[in-house]
Write a protein that holds these residues in place. Structure first.
Motif, PDB file in Angstrom:
ATOM      1  N   GLY A   1       3.808   6.477   1.914  1.00 31.19           N
ATOM      2  CA  GLY A   1       4.335   7.824   1.754  1.00 31.19           C
ATOM      3  C   GLY A   1       5.729   7.798   1.167  1.00 31.19           C
ATOM      4  O   GLY A   1       5.982   7.145   0.161  1.00 31.19           O
TER       5      GLY A   1
ATOM      6  N   ARG B   1       9.647   6.773  -8.475  1.00 30.48           N
ATOM      7  CA  ARG B   1       9.372   5.378  -8.786  1.00 30.48           C
ATOM      8  C   ARG B   1      10.682   4.594  -8.893  1.00 30.48           C
ATOM      9  O   ARG B   1      11.715   5.137  -9.253  1.00 30.48           O
TER      10      ARG B   1
ATOM     11  N   VAL C   1       7.768   5.397  -4.487  1.00 27.79           N
ATOM     12  CA  VAL C   1       8.035   3.976  -4.279  1.00 27.79           C
ATOM     13  C   VAL C   1       9.540   3.861  -4.057  1.00 27.79           C
ATOM     14  O   VAL C   1      10.328   3.993  -4.992  1.00 27.79           O
TER      15      VAL C   1
ATOM     16  N   GLY D   1      -5.250   8.377  -5.308  1.00 24.61           N
ATOM     17  CA  GLY D   1      -4.463   7.180  -5.053  1.00 24.61           C
ATOM     18  C   GLY D   1      -3.069   7.200  -5.652  1.00 24.61           C
ATOM     19  O   GLY D   1      -2.323   6.236  -5.499  1.00 24.61           O
ATOM     20  N   GLU D   2      -2.702   8.275  -6.343  1.00 27.84           N
ATOM     21  CA  GLU D   2      -1.354   8.389  -6.891  1.00 27.84           C
ATOM     22  C   GLU D   2      -0.353   8.453  -5.741  1.00 27.84           C
ATOM     23  O   GLU D   2      -0.383   9.371  -4.915  1.00 27.84           O
ATOM     24  N   MET D   3       0.528   7.473  -5.659  1.00 22.27           N
ATOM     25  CA  MET D   3       1.456   7.409  -4.530  1.00 22.27           C
ATOM     26  C   MET D   3       2.604   8.394  -4.711  1.00 22.27           C
ATOM     27  O   MET D   3       3.121   8.561  -5.818  1.00 22.27           O
TER      28      MET D   3
ATOM     29  N   GLN E   1       6.845  12.890  -7.953  1.00 24.75           N
ATOM     30  CA  GLN E   1       6.655  11.565  -7.360  1.00 24.75           C
ATOM     31  C   GLN E   1       7.727  10.610  -7.890  1.00 24.75           C
ATOM     32  O   GLN E   1       8.133  10.693  -9.035  1.00 24.75           O
TER      33      GLN E   1
ATOM     34  N   GLY F   1       0.815  -1.204   0.000  1.00 25.70           N
ATOM     35  CA  GLY F   1       0.000   0.000   0.000  1.00 25.70           C
ATOM     36  C   GLY F   1       0.849   1.254   0.000  1.00 25.70           C
ATOM     37  O   GLY F   1       2.015   1.237  -0.387  1.00 25.70           O
ATOM     38  N   ASP F   2       0.280   2.340   0.439  1.00 24.05           N
ATOM     39  CA  ASP F   2       0.934   3.648   0.412  1.00 24.05           C
ATOM     40  C   ASP F   2       1.646   3.903   1.735  1.00 24.05           C
ATOM     41  O   ASP F   2       1.014   4.041   2.779  1.00 24.05           O
TER      42      ASP F   2
END
Length: 309
Positions: free
Chosen positions: A130, A211, A275, A270-272, A209, A127-128
């Motif tokens: 942060g 990734r 990652v 829901g855009e994290m 963000q 899940g998220d």
């Protein structure tokens, strides 16, 4: 697990073997001289006598029985409904495709005495978190049917390992990219198509963000290591470092020479934000360490997209 007497176990079954990661995995196992059975709804065209092809739906017993036999030494389970958006739209179908099929494959493996099972999973089971770093021991808190079904599959593997002695390894992939992605709609293929067309790309939010992008060749090495290592448990397969979306765009500009103008659009719910995956434990457990840099990997993807008809 006690194995029944019979033919020597030499073959590896690759479910979803006609897919992006699947095709690369088949090549990887064949390069080691390991016979492969490909099982997929989509036919796998090959002249390699070391590849046996079973075309069919894994939800059907006949398909599973044709693929997994007394000669099966291991199962590399890649087949799944993996589009997060589609899983949100079709949660019941997702459960059937991901959880029920995995259960049936595990049961077929148990009945046939197959000693090894490797599951392709995802860090979406966590899940998220942060901007915190994702480690292999974080508790699962999935936020989508995709993540939830993969978490359920992980639990099924754990149960079969505990109850029946199955050698069961879960590999949690980050964002996989590389040659063979022409049918995908993730960010790297979109960047490549935009570069070819001389167009721009849409970026969610600020583009800051982050990734973790892992090359498909590193993923294949992880699959081989998981199959050969005898390790039962979980391992994260990623690059071990993250880049921002804007950094990804700039890297593709450098590799392709395209301008790739950016249009910022509102980020979906829901855009994290990030990652950030720690892969250090994977070196201790299965011997995996990433080897392909982002620039090197993007260059292979660009060559692939440039040569498409």
């Amino acid at each position: 697990m006690s194995l029944p007497s019979g033919p020597e176990r030499t073959s590896v079954v690759v479910t979803g073997g006609s897919g992006f990661i699947g095709r690369a995995a088949v090549r990887g196992f064949r390069a080691r001289g390991i016979p492969v059975t490909v099982v997929d709804r989509v036919p796998y065209e090959t002249t390699d006598e070391g590849v046996r092809v079973v075309v069919g739906d894994l939800r059907e017993a006949a398909t599973r029985e044709a693929a997994i036999t007394a000669e099966t030494a291991g199962i590399i389970h890649l087949a799944a409904l993996t589009s997060v958006l589609k899983t949100v739209e079709r949660p019941v179908e997702t459960f059937g495709e991901n959880v029920v099929v995995t259960q049936e494959l595990l049961e077929r493996a148990r009945l046939q005495g197959v000693p090894r099972f490797v599951l392709a999973s995802t860090n979406a089971v966590i899940g998220d978190v942060g901007t915190s770093t994702i480690t292999v021991d974080l508790p699962p808190r999935p936020l989508t049917p995709y993540g939830a079904t993969k978490a359920a599959c992980e639990m099924l593997l754990s149960g079969y390992a505990g109850a029946y002695g199955l050698n069961a390894c879960v590999l949690r992939f980050t964002n996989v990219y590389g040659p063979g992605m022409s049918h995908k709609d993730s960010f790297v293929p979109r960047l490549m198509r935009a570069a070819l067309a001389g167009e721009g790309v849409r970026v969610y939010g600020t583009g800051e963000q982050r990734r973790d992008l892992v090359h498909v060749d590193d993923v294949v090495r992880a699959l081989l290591l998981a199959h050969e290592s005898g390790y039962s448990g979980r391992a994260i397969v990623g690059a071990g470092h993250s880049v921002s979306v804007l950094e990804m765009v700039q890297a593709v500009r450098e590799v392709t020479g395209a301008e790739l103008p950016v249009e910022h659009v509102a980020a979906p719910a829901g855009e994290m934000p990030a990652v950030l995956a720690d892969v250090s434990a994977s070196e201790r457990t299965i011997g995996y360490a990433p080897s392909i840099s982002l620039t090197e990997g993007l260059a292979t993807a660009w060559k692939y997209f440039s040569e498409l008809d």
